[in-house]
Design an enzyme around this catalytic site. Structure first.
Site, PDB file in Angstrom:
ATOM      1  CG  HIS A 281      -1.477   1.388   1.520  1.00 37.31           C
ATOM      2  ND1 HIS A 281      -2.643   1.871   0.981  1.00 37.31           N
ATOM      3  CD2 HIS A 281      -0.965   2.409   2.280  1.00 37.31           C
ATOM      4  CE1 HIS A 281      -2.834   3.117   1.389  1.00 37.31           C
ATOM      5  NE2 HIS A 281      -1.837   3.465   2.181  1.00 37.31           N
ATOM      6  CD  GLU A 428     -24.538  19.911   8.637  1.00 35.87           C
ATOM      7  OE1 GLU A 428     -24.071  18.742   8.672  1.00 35.87           O
ATOM      8  OE2 GLU A 428     -25.658  20.192   9.105  1.00 35.87           O
ATOM      9  CG  HIS A 490     -27.673  24.472  18.320  1.00 27.18           C
ATOM     10  ND1 HIS A 490     -27.589  23.213  18.875  1.00 27.18           N
ATOM     11  CD2 HIS A 490     -28.504  24.359  17.252  1.00 27.18           C
ATOM     12  CE1 HIS A 490     -28.351  22.385  18.168  1.00 27.18           C
ATOM     13  NE2 HIS A 490     -28.900  23.051  17.177  1.00 27.18           N
TER      14      HIS A 490
HETATM   15  C1  LIG Z   1      -9.316  11.170   5.879  1.00 28.47           C
HETATM   16  C2  LIG Z   1      -8.112  10.298   5.799  1.00 28.47           C
HETATM   17  N1  LIG Z   1      -7.857   9.430   6.785  1.00 28.47           N
HETATM   18  C3  LIG Z   1      -6.754   8.679   6.776  1.00 28.47           C
HETATM   19  C4  LIG Z   1      -5.874   8.769   5.754  1.00 28.47           C
HETATM   20  C5  LIG Z   1      -4.599   7.938   5.749  1.00 28.47           C
HETATM   21  N2  LIG Z   1      -4.710   6.879   4.732  1.00 28.47           N
HETATM   22  C6  LIG Z   1      -4.173   7.025   3.510  1.00 28.47           C
HETATM   23  S1  LIG Z   1      -4.497   5.718   2.516  1.00 28.47           S
HETATM   24  C7  LIG Z   1      -5.343   4.941   3.727  1.00 28.47           C
HETATM   25  C8  LIG Z   1      -5.947   3.588   3.482  1.00 28.47           C
HETATM   26  C9  LIG Z   1      -6.794   3.645   2.295  1.00 28.47           C
HETATM   27  O1  LIG Z   1      -7.250   2.404   1.928  1.00 28.47           O
HETATM   28  P1  LIG Z   1      -7.718   2.218   0.447  1.00 28.47           P
HETATM   29  O2  LIG Z   1      -8.550   3.352   0.039  1.00 28.47           O
HETATM   30  O3  LIG Z   1      -8.328   0.884   0.383  1.00 28.47           O
HETATM   31  O4  LIG Z   1      -6.402   2.303  -0.378  1.00 28.47           O
HETATM   32  P2  LIG Z   1      -5.463   1.113  -0.862  1.00 28.47           P
HETATM   33  O5  LIG Z   1      -4.730   0.628   0.341  1.00 28.47           O
HETATM   34  O6  LIG Z   1      -6.346   0.083  -1.433  1.00 28.47           O
HETATM   35  O7  LIG Z   1      -4.565   1.767  -1.842  1.00 28.47           O
HETATM   36  C10 LIG Z   1      -5.379   5.694   4.888  1.00 28.47           C
HETATM   37  C11 LIG Z   1      -6.056   5.290   6.134  1.00 28.47           C
HETATM   38  C12 LIG Z   1      -6.169   9.694   4.724  1.00 28.47           C
HETATM   39  N3  LIG Z   1      -5.356   9.878   3.699  1.00 28.47           N
HETATM   40  N4  LIG Z   1      -7.298  10.422   4.761  1.00 28.47           N
END
Ligand SMILES: Cc1ncc(C[n+]2csc(CCOP(=O)(O)OP(=O)(O)O)c2C)c(N)n1
Ligand SMILES: [Mg+2]
Length: 678
Positions: A281, A428, A490
């Site tokens: 990943h 929102e 609020h």
């Molecule tokens: C709002 C948010 N939370 C956490 C992250 C950190 N983060 C980046 S990729 C990821 C996992 C994403 O999983 P997936 O969309 O399945 O991507 P893949 O591993 O399949 O490439 C996380 C938690 C982020 N970029 N944005």
């Protein structure tokens, strides 16, 4: 230690991968392998990055960018291009490889070699300003998907206005498990389904892996069923099977509903041991694994090298849209609304706006209305909405409270996009992201309302607007304990301070009807980022009786000077300015002369030269008054200053009682002035 389930899942992924790799490399797969190889090389060179997603989605992306996506690499800003949003922004190398291979200017091999380095176009996550073909900044998961909803909505609104001959394009999104786990995917998906935004197509990278491991660690939902219930058309395909990909994309183009295609992929496709695992990943594969991956893919070339026979079909894909763009340009030349279309797409405001606002402000100066600033905002909108046809309003289910609707603003409906207003529903976050998409699309200026306290629910989208520098306007009413009985849930307390802390965000808290008109003008003219109009529920008297120029434009100004030397300077914002004026009048009767400074925008005041700032703030003792937390006021008040405001959460009671209870009163201001031995 890997669990049994994990081991068997990895085995299954590797078995499936081996079967696919055993087939002869087709032309399509060869092109997709260029994306994989460049991704491997760039991530190895940077020693960090996210190879898994681009390697997994390379086949789907290749089909999309060579056969379906409407674009011309020579003109990435062509208004009728399809929009492509990489919502899973960590897979940024997918986008950079695509832009490079399709022959976009400004992203040569050098840019890929400097992936993730300072000033590289190829930043860690795609950044809007770095390259004209990057439609938006992505990385915070879910935002891309929700912003794309706004882009698709903008397309419908503009198509209804200018016709299909000028506006007829799709919005394509690549989203991952993460984007769909985020709550915002619900708001965005439900809104798009309700409005039947059928030209929105989401390609879901259904690899069942995220950072912690298999997605079954944390979720058991079927996103396709969820989106189907929102009114989306859905399909499930093998994301490495070209026939299935083609069939699904062709189907998507004909749908009468928004489309989600779950593409079953293997994350890190090609990596001999890390494919199908979270290990691919977000880290470089490492030398031996990277080498073996290229070998297995049948890619014998040196790093950052693409052979001519692979470049050629890619370059051809980049020019596939040339004809479509040229015929579009011809249609534009003949179009009766050509000038207006070009004006709105350029973001230039219409003629006549300045005059309309000048007349309105003269009227306010003359009539001196006592209004809540949210009402004053609505009065201003009565001028702005007819004067600016590209203004598109809305609210997250608080239209009657935010006062964001004026006459001749039909609401968008699935069967009618000849509209000026969006009923965003109680969403929102989805609203703020969609507003970003509307603004990014171009041709429209979105504003949207909610209670100021719920700006918390929109913050990630506001932050992206600030980061990208797009013109969106938030109408945030019920701005303090002054909202009264609804109580502390609020009543915004820390919101002014926290939003003032956000870079490139214009926070405007006007004091009366005149300042509200001025602040609206500033917001409309602020093309460089989000503007937040922070407005009161309760009425305030008129304080400004001359309408020339725009005093709010300097952020803070002397509203009422002391007739002689200042005994103190009272600095206030919004509803507390009238309190300061009342205290000034009472003190004057006792022969104590103070000045009152109205400070509708800290950011704009900060931008003034120090000479102006010093003149406004003066040398006398300063007292700040704002019905909010004092954080951030020190810089104006100095070491001897005093702040009168809130130090904790509010309470439920009539507004007047609350002001007394929390000590934000005329008496408190007078006492503060006198305490210093005047
Ligand atoms: C709002 C948010 N939370 C956490 C992250 C950190 N983060 C980046 S990729 C990821 C996992 C994403 O999983 P997936 O969309 O399945 O991507 P893949 O591993 O399949 O490439 C996380 C938690 C982020 N970029 N944005
Ligand atoms: Mg995933």
């Amino acid at each position: 230690m890997a669990s049994i389930a994990e081991i068997s899942r990895n085995d299954a992924a590797l078995k499936r991968q081996a079967e696919i790799l055993a087939r002869p490399v087709t032309a399509d797969r060869g092109m997709a392998n260029a994306i994989r190889a460049l991704t491997i090389d760039a991530v190895e060179a940077a020693k960090c990055g996210h190879p898994g997603m681009p390697m997994g989605m390379a086949d789907v992306a290749t089909v999309l960018w060579t056969k379906y996506l409407k674009y011309d690499a020579a003109d990435p800003k062509w208004p009728d291009r399809d929009r492509f949003v990489l919502s899973a922004g960590h897979g940024s190398m997918l986008l950079y490889a695509l832009l490079h291979l399709t022959g976009h200017d400004g992203i040569d091999m050098g840019a890929l070699r400097s992936f993730r380095q300072l000033h590289s176009v190829a930043a860690g996550h795609p950044e809007y300003d770095e390259h004209p073909a990057i439609e938006m900044t992505t990385g915070p998961l879910g935002q891309g998907l929700a912003t794309a909803v706004g882009m698709a909505l903008a397309e419908r609104l503009l198509a209804a206005k200018y016709g299909k001959s000028l506006v007829d394009h799709r919005t394509w999104v690549i989203a991952g498990d993460g984007c769909l786990m985020e709550g915002i995917s619900h708001e965005a998906g439900a809104l798009a389904g309700h409005l039947k935004l059928n030209k929105l197509i989401v390609l879901f990278d259904d690899n069942s892996i995220s950072i912690d491991g298999g997605t079954d660690l944390a979720t058991s939902e079927d996103p396709l069923k969820r989106f189907a219930s929102y009114g989306w058309a859905t399909r499930r395909i093998d994301g490495h099977d070209y026939d299935q990909i083609n069939a699904a994309l062709a189907f998507a183009q004909k749908s009468s509903k928004p489309v989600m295609i779950a593409c079953k992929t293997i994350i890190g496709f090609g990596a001999p041991s890390k494919a199908g695992t979270a290990g691919s990943h977000g880290a470089a594969l490492g030398g031996p694994e990277a080498e073996a991956a290229k070998h297995g893919l049948g890619w014998p070339h040196l790093p950052f090298t693409v052979p001519q026979d692979i470049y050629e079909p890619w370059k051809a894909a980049g020019t596939r849209g040339v004809g479509a763009r040229r015929t579009w340009l011809k249609r534009l030349q003949k179009h009766p609304q050509k000038a207006e279309f070009e004006r709105v797409m350029s973001g230039k405001l219409p003629d006549g706006l300045t005059e309309a606002m000048r007349d309105y402000k003269a009227f306010v100066a003359e009539t001196k209305p006592k209004l809540a600033t949210r009402q004053a905002s609505q009065k201003t909108l009565e001028v702005l909405v007819p004067a600016i046809p590209e203004l598109i309003g809305g609210s997250a289910d608080l239209t009657g409270s935010n006062l964001t609707l004026v006459k001749n603003m039909p609401g968008a409906r699935p069967d009618n996009f000849v509209a000026r207003y969006i009923y965003y529903g109680v969403r929102e976050h989805g609203m703020a992201a969609a507003m970003n998409g509307i603004a990014l699309h171009g041709g429209l200026i979105p504003y949207g309302g909610t209670f100021f306290v719920f700006s918390d629910y929109m913050r990630p989208a506001i932050r992206l607007a600030a980061l990208m520098g797009v013109r969106v306007i938030h109408v945030l009413t019920h701005d303090s304990i002054g909202l009264g009985e609804d109580g502390p849930t609020h009543q915004p307390i820390e919101h002014l301070a926290s939003l003032r802390a956000m870079p490139n965000t214009l926070v405007l808290r006007p004091a009366d009807a005149m300042e509200t008109a001025e602040c609206w003008e500033l917001a409309i003219r602020n093309t460089a980022g989000p503007s937040l109009l922070v407005l009161s529920r309760q009425a305030v008297p008129a304080l400004r009786f001359e309408s020339n120029g725009n005093k709010s434009a300097r952020g803070a100004y002397v509203l009422a000077e002391a007739p002689g030397p200042r005994a103190a300077t009272l600095i206030a914002t919004g509803t507390e300015v009238s309190l300061a004026m009342a205290a000034r009048a009472t003190l004057a009767k006792e022969g104590i002369q103070v000045a009152v400074v109205s400070a509708p925008s800290f950011e704009l005041f900060e931008k003034q030269d120090s000479g102006y700032r010093n003149d406004v703030l003066g040398t006398a003792r300063r007292i700040g008054i704002e019905a909010a937390i004092g954080y951030g006021w020190d810089r104006w008040l100095g070491p001897t200053g005093k702040f009168i405001g809130m130090s904790g959460f509010g309470a439920s009671a009539p507004a007047e009682d609350l002001y007394k209870h929390f000590g934000i009163t005329e008496a408190a201001i007078i006492a503060a002035v006198k305490d210093e031995g005047v």
